[in-house]
Design a protein around this motif. Structure first.
Motif, mmCIF file in Angstrom:
data_model
loop_
_atom_site.group_PDB
_atom_site.id
_atom_site.type_symbol
_atom_site.label_atom_id
_atom_site.label_comp_id
_atom_site.label_asym_id
_atom_site.label_seq_id
_atom_site.Cartn_x
_atom_site.Cartn_y
_atom_site.Cartn_z
ATOM 1 N N GLN A 59 0.840 -1.190 0.000
ATOM 2 C CA GLN A 59 0.000 0.000 0.000
ATOM 3 C C GLN A 59 0.878 1.243 0.000
ATOM 4 O O GLN A 59 2.019 1.223 0.476
ATOM 5 N N VAL A 60 0.311 2.313 -0.512
ATOM 6 C CA VAL A 60 1.016 3.597 -0.569
ATOM 7 C C VAL A 60 0.471 4.493 0.542
ATOM 8 O O VAL A 60 -0.744 4.691 0.653
ATOM 9 N N VAL B 281 -3.943 3.460 -6.031
ATOM 10 C CA VAL B 281 -2.913 4.266 -6.693
ATOM 11 C C VAL B 281 -2.273 3.431 -7.804
ATOM 12 O O VAL B 281 -1.681 2.372 -7.516
ATOM 13 N N PRO B 282 -2.376 3.861 -9.054
ATOM 14 C CA PRO B 282 -1.696 3.130 -10.128
ATOM 15 C C PRO B 282 -0.193 3.126 -9.889
ATOM 16 O O PRO B 282 0.379 4.119 -9.420
ATOM 17 N N ILE B 283 0.435 2.033 -10.210
ATOM 18 C CA ILE B 283 1.885 1.950 -10.001
ATOM 19 C C ILE B 283 2.608 3.034 -10.781
ATOM 20 O O ILE B 283 3.604 3.600 -10.312
ATOM 21 N N THR B 284 2.083 3.400 -11.945
ATOM 22 C CA THR B 284 2.728 4.442 -12.738
ATOM 23 C C THR B 284 2.705 5.791 -12.030
ATOM 24 O O THR B 284 3.550 6.657 -12.288
ATOM 25 N N ALA B 285 1.742 5.992 -11.103
ATOM 26 C CA ALA B 285 1.666 7.258 -10.372
ATOM 27 C C ALA B 285 2.817 7.422 -9.394
ATOM 28 O O ALA B 285 3.090 8.543 -8.924
ATOM 29 N N GLN C 6 10.193 -3.169 -6.485
ATOM 30 C CA GLN C 6 11.084 -2.978 -7.626
ATOM 31 C C GLN C 6 10.621 -3.791 -8.829
ATOM 32 O O GLN C 6 10.661 -3.318 -9.972
ATOM 33 N N THR C 7 10.149 -5.018 -8.575
ATOM 34 C CA THR C 7 9.640 -5.851 -9.671
ATOM 35 C C THR C 7 8.433 -5.201 -10.326
ATOM 36 O O THR C 7 8.314 -5.155 -11.559
ATOM 37 N N ALA C 8 7.516 -4.663 -9.506
ATOM 38 C CA ALA C 8 6.314 -4.017 -10.042
ATOM 39 C C ALA C 8 6.669 -2.753 -10.824
ATOM 40 O O ALA C 8 6.078 -2.476 -11.879
ATOM 41 N N CYS C 9 7.624 -1.983 -10.318
ATOM 42 C CA CYS C 9 8.019 -0.748 -11.017
ATOM 43 C C CYS C 9 8.693 -1.059 -12.350
ATOM 44 O O CYS C 9 8.444 -0.380 -13.357
ATOM 45 N N ARG C 10 9.541 -2.079 -12.365
ATOM 46 C CA ARG C 10 10.179 -2.459 -13.637
ATOM 47 C C ARG C 10 9.137 -2.891 -14.658
ATOM 48 O O ARG C 10 9.226 -2.543 -15.837
ATOM 49 N N GLY D 142 -4.071 13.646 7.902
ATOM 50 C CA GLY D 142 -3.142 14.264 6.961
ATOM 51 C C GLY D 142 -2.541 13.307 5.968
ATOM 52 O O GLY D 142 -1.891 13.740 5.011
ATOM 53 N N VAL D 143 -2.709 12.007 6.201
ATOM 54 C CA VAL D 143 -2.175 11.021 5.253
ATOM 55 C C VAL D 143 -3.298 10.072 4.842
ATOM 56 O O VAL D 143 -4.297 9.927 5.546
ATOM 57 N N ALA D 144 -3.111 9.445 3.701
ATOM 58 C CA ALA D 144 -4.056 8.448 3.204
ATOM 59 C C ALA D 144 -3.287 7.175 2.877
ATOM 60 O O ALA D 144 -2.093 7.220 2.548
ATOM 61 N N VAL D 145 -3.961 6.054 2.996
ATOM 62 C CA VAL D 145 -3.368 4.761 2.652
ATOM 63 C C VAL D 145 -4.196 4.157 1.531
ATOM 64 O O VAL D 145 -5.410 3.977 1.683
ATOM 65 N N ARG D 146 -3.557 3.873 0.408
ATOM 66 C CA ARG D 146 -4.254 3.311 -0.742
ATOM 67 C C ARG D 146 -3.479 2.107 -1.281
ATOM 68 O O ARG D 146 -2.245 2.113 -1.309
ATOM 69 N N PRO D 147 -4.194 1.059 -1.723
ATOM 70 C CA PRO D 147 -3.505 -0.082 -2.336
ATOM 71 C C PRO D 147 -2.949 0.287 -3.701
ATOM 72 O O PRO D 147 -3.419 1.235 -4.342
#
Length: 287
Positions: free
Chosen positions: A165-166, A180-184, A206-210, A252-257
């Motif tokens: 999660q982000v 949150v899209p990984i590209t974001a 790192q695998t998901a970002c690649r 002040g913060v949000a948690v999104r998958p």
């Protein structure tokens, strides 16, 4: 069959020399040879090939070596538990923890107390390597870790899977969507924990970002999630990645998958001497 015979065999198998094995065991060399010979006669198999120049394990000896080590580990565990009982420490489960496993442990303890009302937990934080070493040394009873662990001498069971999660500022545009899209992530500055503290998280990310074709920028490492959440909530584009965090830890913060979903396996590690019934009970409580 005596425990000392097993210990003598393991020492010779590891040293491949009766003299060095005797020095390691602090006994006379003839005693080592005598006890290993008795063990071979009792088992009815030849464990070692002996010549004037060398000592080598036979095929039967190699097959039995792991079993003997496991038996000795079980004996040592019995003695450790007996020492705890004698010292009045019965009912204490020493657990190596990983960030984010607290709620799961709380729920598991409630289930386990139904069978062991006086159960207490001693929680020890640390890296996977530290937990593995502590399990081998008998300093922990179990450990909860994420990702693959290269420790064949320990029992390992996958118990759960955590989504990545982000954690980002609630005012950030990416926080408006349910995921949150990984590209974001390319538009955020990622603050991550040190690799040693959670390598599975970093490997999965790192695998998901690649796969998405992005290389996010990184900021200062995260030492404390609570402190980082305060700083992220006051920033314009900082973020961190967490495993199974649940709701936002503070305003002040949000948690999104992440989208698509990225998961990391959660493992229960235990010494080889842990009884199958005990492992099953722990898995059921932690699942």
């Amino acid at each position: 069959m005596e425990v000392r015979q097993l210990r003598y065999f393991v020492a010779v198998a590891e040293e491949l020399h009766f003299g060095r094995a005797a020095e390691r065991l602090h006994v006379a060399q003839p005693a080592v040879s005598q006890q290993v010979g008795r063990l071979e006669r009792e088992l009815g198999v030849r464990l070692l090939e002996r010549t004037s120049r060398r000592v080598a394990l036979t095929g039967d000896g190699r097959r039995l070596l792991d079993e003997v080590r496991a038996a000795l580990s079980a004996v040592d565990r019995v003695r450790a538990v007996a020492a705890d009982l004698a010292a009045g420490r019965a009912g204490v489960l020493r657990v190596g923890t990983t960030p984010g496993t607290g709620p799961r442990l709380y729920r598991a303890a409630a289930k386990l107390r139904a069978d062991v009302p006086d159960l207490a937990l001693t929680l020890v934080d640390g890296t996977i390597a530290a937990h593995v070493a502590a399990l081998r040394a008998g300093e922990l009873d179990i450990a909860l870790v994420r990702g693959a662990v290269g420790a064949r001498d320990l029992q390992a069971r996958e118990v759960w899977r955590d989504p990545l999660q982000v954690l980002l500022p609630s005012a950030h545009p990416a926080a408006r969507a349910p995921a949150v899209p990984i590209t974001a992530l390319a538009d955020l500055t990622l603050r991550l924990p040190d690799r040693g503290s959670d390598p599975a998280l970093q490997d999965a990310l790192q695998t998901a970002c690649r796969a998405a074709g992005i290389v996010p920028s990184t900021g200062r490492p995260v030492r404390s999630l609570e402190d980082a959440a305060v700083e992220i909530g006051m920033s314009e584009g900082d973020a961190t990645i967490v495993c199974g965090c649940g709701d936002a830890p503070m305003p002040g913060v949000a948690v999104r998958p992440l989208a698509p979903l990225v998961e990391v396996s959660g493992l229960l590690l235990a010494p080889p001497s842990t009884a199958p019934a005990c492992m099953d009970a722990l898995v059921a409580a932690l699942a």
